[in-house]
Structure formats: C-alpha cells, structure tokens
Design a protein around this motif. Structure first.
Motif, PDB file in Angstrom:
ATOM      1  N   ARG A 199     -46.443 -53.180 -37.620  1.00  0.00           N
ATOM      2  CA  ARG A 199     -45.245 -52.548 -37.070  1.00  0.00           C
ATOM      3  C   ARG A 199     -44.438 -53.590 -36.292  1.00  0.00           C
ATOM      4  O   ARG A 199     -44.873 -54.065 -35.242  1.00  0.00           O
ATOM      5  CB  ARG A 199     -45.626 -51.395 -36.134  1.00  0.00           C
ATOM      6  CG  ARG A 199     -46.366 -50.253 -36.814  1.00  0.00           C
ATOM      7  CD  ARG A 199     -46.799 -49.217 -35.784  1.00  0.00           C
ATOM      8  NE  ARG A 199     -47.604 -48.160 -36.382  1.00  0.00           N
ATOM      9  CZ  ARG A 199     -47.108 -47.026 -36.855  1.00  0.00           C
ATOM     10  NH1 ARG A 199     -45.805 -46.810 -36.804  1.00  0.00           N
ATOM     11  NH2 ARG A 199     -47.901 -46.114 -37.381  1.00  0.00           N
ATOM     12  N   THR A 202     -44.007 -53.770 -32.354  1.00  0.00           N
ATOM     13  CA  THR A 202     -45.125 -53.075 -31.711  1.00  0.00           C
ATOM     14  C   THR A 202     -46.446 -53.822 -31.873  1.00  0.00           C
ATOM     15  O   THR A 202     -47.186 -54.016 -30.904  1.00  0.00           O
ATOM     16  CB  THR A 202     -45.281 -51.660 -32.291  1.00  0.00           C
ATOM     17  OG1 THR A 202     -44.070 -50.936 -32.087  1.00  0.00           O
ATOM     18  CG2 THR A 202     -46.427 -50.919 -31.621  1.00  0.00           C
ATOM     19  N   THR A 203     -46.768 -54.253 -33.087  1.00  0.00           N
ATOM     20  CA  THR A 203     -48.046 -54.905 -33.373  1.00  0.00           C
ATOM     21  C   THR A 203     -48.145 -56.249 -32.647  1.00  0.00           C
ATOM     22  O   THR A 203     -47.219 -57.061 -32.692  1.00  0.00           O
ATOM     23  CB  THR A 203     -48.205 -55.126 -34.887  1.00  0.00           C
ATOM     24  OG1 THR A 203     -48.126 -53.865 -35.557  1.00  0.00           O
ATOM     25  CG2 THR A 203     -49.540 -55.773 -35.205  1.00  0.00           C
ATOM     26  N   PRO A 226     -44.931 -58.956 -29.032  1.00  0.00           N
ATOM     27  CA  PRO A 226     -45.360 -58.403 -30.329  1.00  0.00           C
ATOM     28  C   PRO A 226     -44.592 -59.069 -31.472  1.00  0.00           C
ATOM     29  O   PRO A 226     -43.703 -59.900 -31.238  1.00  0.00           O
ATOM     30  CB  PRO A 226     -44.998 -56.919 -30.207  1.00  0.00           C
ATOM     31  CG  PRO A 226     -43.887 -56.878 -29.221  1.00  0.00           C
ATOM     32  CD  PRO A 226     -44.173 -57.979 -28.238  1.00  0.00           C
ATOM     33  N   GLN A 275     -37.375 -56.315 -35.480  1.00  0.00           N
ATOM     34  CA  GLN A 275     -37.847 -55.298 -34.554  1.00  0.00           C
ATOM     35  C   GLN A 275     -36.703 -54.361 -34.168  1.00  0.00           C
ATOM     36  O   GLN A 275     -35.539 -54.771 -34.144  1.00  0.00           O
ATOM     37  CB  GLN A 275     -38.437 -55.941 -33.310  1.00  0.00           C
ATOM     38  CG  GLN A 275     -37.445 -56.708 -32.464  1.00  0.00           C
ATOM     39  CD  GLN A 275     -38.106 -57.370 -31.279  1.00  0.00           C
ATOM     40  OE1 GLN A 275     -39.289 -57.209 -31.042  1.00  0.00           O
ATOM     41  NE2 GLN A 275     -37.341 -58.133 -30.517  1.00  0.00           N
TER      42      GLN A 275
END
Length: 214
Positions: free
Chosen positions: A50, A53-54, A106, A187
């Motif tokens: 993601r 997020t990741t 992230p 993102q």
C-alpha cells in the motif's frame, strides 16, 4: 440551441465509444494482468504493498514472499536516490520494479518498467479505467534505441500515472497503441500528482488537445 447541443452530444458519445473500445482492446491484449495485481488492497497498491502506508520492512517481506520476484536488491537510502528496493519480475511481460522510500517513511511510490514494446496504453485503460488528464511532448527516449520520440503522460484515478511513447518523432497523437514506458503509483496526498495545466482527458486525440509539453 438544439442544433448546438446535437454535435456536443454526438462528440461525447464518440469519445465514450473510443474509450470503451480501448478498454476492450486492452483486455484482449492482456486478459490476466498479473504484473499489476493489487493483492488484497485497493489502489494505489501493488502486490499487497500500500503506497503511503506500507513500511520499508513490510515491503521487503512482501517482495521476498512474492514468487514472481527475483534479483531483489536493497539500496542504502540517500538524499537524492530513494529507490530502496529494486527487483525483476518473472511475468509476461517481463518488467523491473522500484520502490521509492524516504528515510523513516512508508513507501512513497512504486515504479514499474515493462520491457520495450511489450505493453500498450490500451491495456492500462482496461486496468485503471478512464484517465483524468493527459499530456503529449517530444523528448529523448533513453531506452535501448536512444532516439527522439513522442511521449504521453496519462494521469489515472488513485494517483496512478502511465508514461507511454510512439517511436516516431512526429506522431503527435495520443493512441491506444502507444507502448508503455513507465507505470507509477504515488502515495495519496491532498493534491493528486497532476500538473495544474494538464489538459483534461478527452479521449484519444492529437497535440491540438493535449499540447506539446509534459
């Protein structure tokens, strides 16, 4: 007034038909787009990663567990080059990938580069839906041919950007047959990665619609 509305309605219908045809063509060209599989998440997402997020560690574990990933490389972070992970994919088409991650952040973006002349823009519309905006320009292709080419930068929903090209330097037409050079997932942000002056999507058309700057 009715006479003015009729051409507008006809043009809108034609643009819809052309976009649907491109989506159908893309599905025929690539019925199982494994290379763009999201895994178990929604866009912007690639193989379970993601964007936004990741974390770097989570991304590494997902890449190591992916049976299609090989030659996974880890680069030390630095202020200029943020491609922390690079890899190759055992898929059709073959392509390479890169995850851009700033220190202690992230995953910021994912870039996928298909092998030359293997993937067409029609397949991207089949996968990502109708674009939001697009631009045309002519610049050097730094791939295996190193030549001037006409490039299209196509902006899709969910912060997905596709760069495609036509190897003819005077082919000023955004076409579903253009070859994909780069797929980028950015993102989520308050503003999508679309320049304020990028023309809105009006179907496949010439530089009269999409300009000659990108």
């Amino acid at each position: 007034m009715r006479r003015l509305l009729i051409p507008v309605i006809v043009m809108a219908a034609l643009l819809s038909v052309v976009t649907l045809a491109a989506r159908s063509l893309g599905k025929a060209l690539d019925p199982e787009p494994l290379y763009l599989d999201t895994g178990a998440c929604s866009q912007p997402c690639w193989h379970g990663v993601r964007v936004g997020t990741t974390t770097a560690d989570e991304a590494q574990r997902l890449l190591q567990a992916d049976r299609h990933v090989y030659d996974l490389a880890h680069n030390d972070p630095n202020p200029i080059f943020h491609c922390i992970y690079e890899w190759k994919m055992q898929t059709i088409p073959y392509y390479t990938g890169c995850m851009i991650i700033a220190p202690d952040q992230p995953v910021k973006a994912i870039e996928l580069r298909p092998s030359d002349r293997e993937l067409q823009l029609a397949a991207m519309i089949a996968q990502f839906g109708q674009p939001i905006a697009a631009q045309l320009c002519r610049r050097l292709d730094f791939g295996p041919h190193y030549r001037l080419a006409v490039f299209a930068v196509v902006y899709f929903p969910d912060n997905v950007t596709v760069i495609a090209y036509d190897g003819r330097p005077d082919a000023w037409w955004l076409s579903p047959q253009m070859f994909v050079k780069l797929i980028r997932y950015d993102q989520p942000a308050a503003e999508p990665p679309i320049p304020f002056n990028a023309p809105r999507w009006k179907g496949f058309a010439s530089s009269a619609v999409y300009g000659q700057v990108c």
